[in-house]
Design a protein around this motif. Structure first.
Motif, PDB file in Angstrom:
ATOM      1  N   ALA A 181       0.818  -1.216   0.000  1.00  0.00           N
ATOM      2  CA  ALA A 181       0.000   0.000   0.000  1.00  0.00           C
ATOM      3  C   ALA A 181       0.848   1.260   0.000  1.00  0.00           C
ATOM      4  CB  ALA A 181      -0.947  -0.011   1.194  1.00  0.00           C
ATOM      5  N   ALA A 182       1.962   1.242   0.720  1.00  0.00           N
ATOM      6  CA  ALA A 182       2.805   2.436   0.816  1.00  0.00           C
ATOM      7  C   ALA A 182       3.451   2.811  -0.512  1.00  0.00           C
ATOM      8  CB  ALA A 182       3.892   2.220   1.872  1.00  0.00           C
ATOM      9  N   GLU A 183       3.551   1.853  -1.430  1.00  0.00           N
ATOM     10  CA  GLU A 183       4.187   2.109  -2.724  1.00  0.00           C
ATOM     11  C   GLU A 183       3.178   2.449  -3.814  1.00  0.00           C
ATOM     12  OE1 GLU A 183       6.697  -1.107  -3.888  1.00  0.00           O
ATOM     13  OE2 GLU A 183       7.771  -1.183  -1.971  1.00  0.00           O
ATOM     14  N   ARG A 184       1.892   2.249  -3.538  1.00  0.00           N
ATOM     15  CA  ARG A 184       0.874   2.506  -4.563  1.00  0.00           C
ATOM     16  C   ARG A 184       0.401   3.950  -4.502  1.00  0.00           C
ATOM     17  NH1 ARG A 184      -1.447  -2.383  -2.414  1.00  0.00           N
ATOM     18  NH2 ARG A 184      -3.249  -1.212  -1.663  1.00  0.00           N
ATOM     19  N   PRO A 185      -0.083   4.471  -5.621  1.00  0.00           N
ATOM     20  CA  PRO A 185      -0.624   5.844  -5.609  1.00  0.00           C
ATOM     21  C   PRO A 185      -1.820   5.959  -4.678  1.00  0.00           C
ATOM     22  CG  PRO A 185      -0.333   5.029  -7.865  1.00  0.00           C
ATOM     23  CD  PRO A 185      -0.146   3.856  -6.955  1.00  0.00           C
ATOM     24  N   THR A 186      -2.071   7.157  -4.208  1.00  0.00           N
ATOM     25  CA  THR A 186      -3.247   7.428  -3.390  1.00  0.00           C
ATOM     26  C   THR A 186      -4.511   7.166  -4.202  1.00  0.00           C
ATOM     27  OG1 THR A 186      -2.029   9.131  -2.204  1.00  0.00           O
ATOM     28  CG2 THR A 186      -4.440   9.180  -2.009  1.00  0.00           C
ATOM     29  N   ARG A 187      -5.509   6.576  -3.566  1.00  0.00           N
ATOM     30  CA  ARG A 187      -6.774   6.290  -4.263  1.00  0.00           C
ATOM     31  C   ARG A 187      -7.361   7.581  -4.830  1.00  0.00           C
ATOM     32  NH1 ARG A 187     -11.413   3.232  -0.989  1.00  0.00           N
ATOM     33  NH2 ARG A 187      -9.674   1.781  -0.757  1.00  0.00           N
TER      34      ARG A 187
END
Length: 378
Positions: A181-187
């Motif tokens: 989650a920390a590496e994915r873009p913000t929703r």
């Protein structure tokens, strides 16, 4: 034994010699995914973007997959899948919205690559957040419509992205290893933007990834908005036919508080976007958004006004018959004396068709690109 793919139809969508229910991409995705499908536990296969059922029914019939979850944006696609399944005696799937329950715990995702990078981003984000950590996405498209930007979008959410060899002008991308989650873009979906509108209060437009024009207001809709305050109706019922993100429905509800508006579209993305747009503009008490083909579900001769900005493509294929069908849908639900306000590409010369299908038609606006007309139901 016949392959189930050989017997699929597009109905109730348009059918013509140059329009097909199955293409090379469907066959390629199924072949690339075959080892994964053969080992997939029940209930862990998801199909996104299936046009008429080739991926869903192919996975079930060829590999005995059960519990397939499928999402199709177009209602015609959903119904074609259901009709094909019933006609061919195939079952074992359920239809879902583009929500967490679609992909929760998924191990295999079969995807027809959308042309919109935003739509691809929304799908990839959902998979990365909710699918099984061992999920593998097999995404296919026509080479002429694919770009390396698609790889980049998938890579934002899934750490391993591999392009497979092309076949019959189609190619598959295989993606796996959801990023933490920390590496994915913000929703980001639905996104929203605020537009100044003809001296009125600002209009908020909300859009999910696959919505036509996104959070902007397309130029055809702008052309019709310019004349919307000329609409004579102040009470009664109106329909925003093919509502997209709901801009016309919201604008009419704000201009004419005495009118109840039904906003209808066959696209699940459009409906979700329009619902958000309606809520964001505070008119949910006067605008009802529904997913439907044309004006189905609305009684004959029951509305006073229809607003329409018709499409004239099916995918990449020009299909002007779509507009005539929508004109007929509008004519069916309009009361005698009711009006259809339409905007259309000027070169398409729809006025004679409007005269024939709806009634007397006059031009209220025109520029080199768009014409705005009002047709009165006989």
């Amino acid at each position: 034994m016949n392959d189930v793919l050989d017997d699929l139809r597009r109905h109730p969508d348009l059918e013509a010699p140059n329009l097909y229910a199955v293409d090379a991409t469907d066959r390629l995705v199924l072949d690339e995914a075959a080892p994964l499908l053969a080992d997939a536990p029940a209930g862990t296969v998801v199909v996104v973007g299936d046009r008429y059922g080739a991926l869903t029914l192919g996975a079930i019939a060829r590999h005995r997959v059960t519990g397939v979850r499928t999402h199709q944006d177009r209602l015609t696609g959903e119904r074609a899948l259901q009709e094909n399944a019933e006609r061919l005696g195939v079952d074992g799937f359920t239809s879902h919205g583009l929500t967490a329950d679609l992909v929760a715990g998924a191990r295999v995702v079969l995807l027809q690559l959308p042309r919109s990078l935003d739509e691809l981003d929304e799908v990839a984000a959902l998979v990365a957040e909710h699918a099984d950590p061992a999920v593998v996405v097999v995404a296919g498209g026509r080479v002429k419509h694919m770009t390396t930007a698609m790889n980049d979008v998938l890579d934002r959410h899934l750490a391993v992205v591999e392009a497979r060899l092309a076949r019959q002008k189609s190619r598959a991308l295989v993606a796996s290893s959801p990023r933490p989650a920390a590496e994915r873009p913000t929703r980001r979906w639905p996104e929203r933007a605020t537009h100044a509108w003809a001296g009125h209060d600002d209009l908020v437009v909300c859009a999910h990834g696959g919505a036509f024009a996104g959070t902007s207001i397309d130029i055809g809709t702008r052309a019709l908005l310019t004349h919307l305050d000329e609409v004579p109706q102040t009470t009664g019922t109106a329909v925003d036919l093919g509502c997209g993100t709901g801009v016309l429905a919201v604008a009419l509800a704000r201009l004419r508080p005495g009118i109840d508006v039904i906003a209808t579209d066959e696209s699940a993305t459009a409906v979700a976007s329009a619902l958000a747009t309606v809520d964001a503009n505070g008119v949910a008490d006067r605008v009802r958004v529904t997913r439907a083909l044309g004006t189905e579900g609305i009684p004959d001769a029951s509305v006073d006004l229809v607003l329409l900005n018709p499409p004239f493509h099916v995918g990449a294929t020009i299909a002007p018959a779509i507009a005539r069908t929508l004109f007929a849908d509008a004519a069916r639900v309009l009361r005698p004396g009711g009006q259809l306000w339409a905007v259309w590409n000027s070169h398409l010369r729809y006025r004679p068709t409007l005269e024939q299908v709806v009634g007397p038609t006059r031009q209220v606006g025109r520029d080199p690109k768009f014409t705005v007309t009002v047709s009165t139901r006989r």
